[in-house]
Enzyme design. Structure first.
Site, PDB file in Angstrom:
ATOM      1  CB  VAL A  36      -0.926   0.025   1.231  1.00 29.44           C
ATOM      2  CG1 VAL A  36      -1.843   1.247   1.183  1.00 29.44           C
ATOM      3  CG2 VAL A  36      -1.750  -1.256   1.326  1.00 29.44           C
ATOM      4  CB  CYS A  37       0.861   4.270   0.300  1.00 29.29           C
ATOM      5  SG  CYS A  37       1.203   6.031   0.203  1.00 29.29           S
ATOM      6  CB  ALA A  38       5.605   4.775   0.947  1.00 28.21           C
TER       7      ALA A  38
ATOM      8  CB  THR B 185       3.639   4.098  -5.210  1.00 28.85           C
ATOM      9  OG1 THR B 185       3.704   4.430  -3.808  1.00 28.85           O
ATOM     10  CG2 THR B 185       4.344   5.192  -6.010  1.00 28.85           C
TER      11      THR B 185
ATOM     12  CB  ALA C 116      -2.793   4.651  -5.461  1.00 28.58           C
TER      13      ALA C 116
END
Length: 300
Positions: free
Chosen positions: A105-107, A125, A158
């Site tokens: 998730v994300c970073a 991301t 993202a």
């Protein structure tokens, strides 16, 4: 029993973690058994929001149907983020080699990159980190402005709340869309978005300005986007002339008119309906177009 292991790195974002965890815990409540484990290098991890989290330092035994997920962490740039411990790198590689699924998730995509899991694969991301992710891992194909990607059992999502969409997608893929829909409804999530949905909706993209007059008009459009909204009505709502509203609106939204903003909202909602199986004609009527011709033009 399916096991989900969350790898907690320093300054992990709570929603990156809690969103997917709630999805899988919700599936367990509907009779699809899931066990959640939280693993870290140390027994306590401080979250980005200041809440300390307790984790185990040993890894459970995993099967090919189990999932490893790496939530993201706080930081404006990836290069200053945490370094994935060598033992965690080996765990990710071994699990994938054995047929298991790895997600971020994300970073958290940066942790997958450190483990070499992004090489030769599509990934994504947070939109603010995409350029840096592409530069750090040139062998990866960074897909921009999507909610999540899947490529050979490597799944990346993202920013932050998109982890919920990713987890619901995994539920639907493993157990069918009915279970994912039940979990989404139980979580009071508006809808399960597909991976190609944009990271930032039209409402978010065009509301970072500071003009209160334009915000008032946008709020009216957001609520009644499927209705006819003549410029005179919008101007009266804002207490300004039609000409003044047009000028202020364009300045605040990088050139949009109120009508173009309304059309963007209609198009976005129609695309979601179509992705869920609605015909173009039905979607056009649902969002306020008299027929499908305008919707088709906007989609092109």
């Amino acid at each position: 029993m399916t096991r989900v292991v969350f790898v907690l790195l320093p300054e992990v974002h709570l929603l990156d973690l809690a969103g997917p965890a709630q999805v899988f815990a919700g599936a367990d409540g509907f009779g699809q058994p899931y066990t959640l484990d939280y693993v870290a290098e140390r027994p306590q991890v401080l979250s980005a929001e200041g809440l300390p989290l307790v984790a185990r330092t040993d890894w459970p035994v995993l099967g090919r149907d189990d999932l490893i997920m790496v939530p993201g962490w706080r930081g404006p740039v990836l290069r200053d983020g945490p370094v994935l411990h060598a033992s965690a790198v080996e765990r990710l590689r071994a699990h994938h080699a054995a047929g298991g699924t790895i997600a971020s998730v994300c970073a958290g995509a940066d942790a997958l990159g450190q483990a070499g899991m992004l090489d030769g694969r599509r990934c994504t991301t947070h939109h603010q980190l995409q350029d840096e992710l592409a530069a750090r891992y040139p062998r990866a194909t960074v897909v921009r402005d999507v909610l999540f990607t899947t490529d050979d059992r490597v799944v990346t999502s993202a920013g932050i709340a998109s982890g919920i969409d990713l987890a619901l997608h995994l539920l639907a893929a493993r157990h069918g869309p009915a279970l994912a829909a039940r979990v989404a409804r139980d979580m009071v999530v508006y809808a399960r978005r597909n991976g190609n949905a944009p990271q930032a909706s039209a409402m978010l993209r065009h509301r970072s300005h500071l003009d209160d007059t334009v915000h008032r008009v946008q709020s009216l459009i957001d609520t009644h986007y499927a209705e006819p909204l003549p410029l005179s009505r919008l101007a009266a709502h804002a207490g300004v002339s039609a000409r003044t509203l047009t000028r202020l609106f364009a300045k605040a939204t990088d050139g949009l008119t109120p009508l173009r903003y309304q059309q963007a909202l209609r198009l976005e909602r129609a695309e979601h309906l179509i992705s869920q199986g609605t015909t173009v004609e039905s979607a056009a009527r649902e969002v306020g177009f008299e027929d499908a011709r305008m919707l088709r033009r906007l989609r092109r």
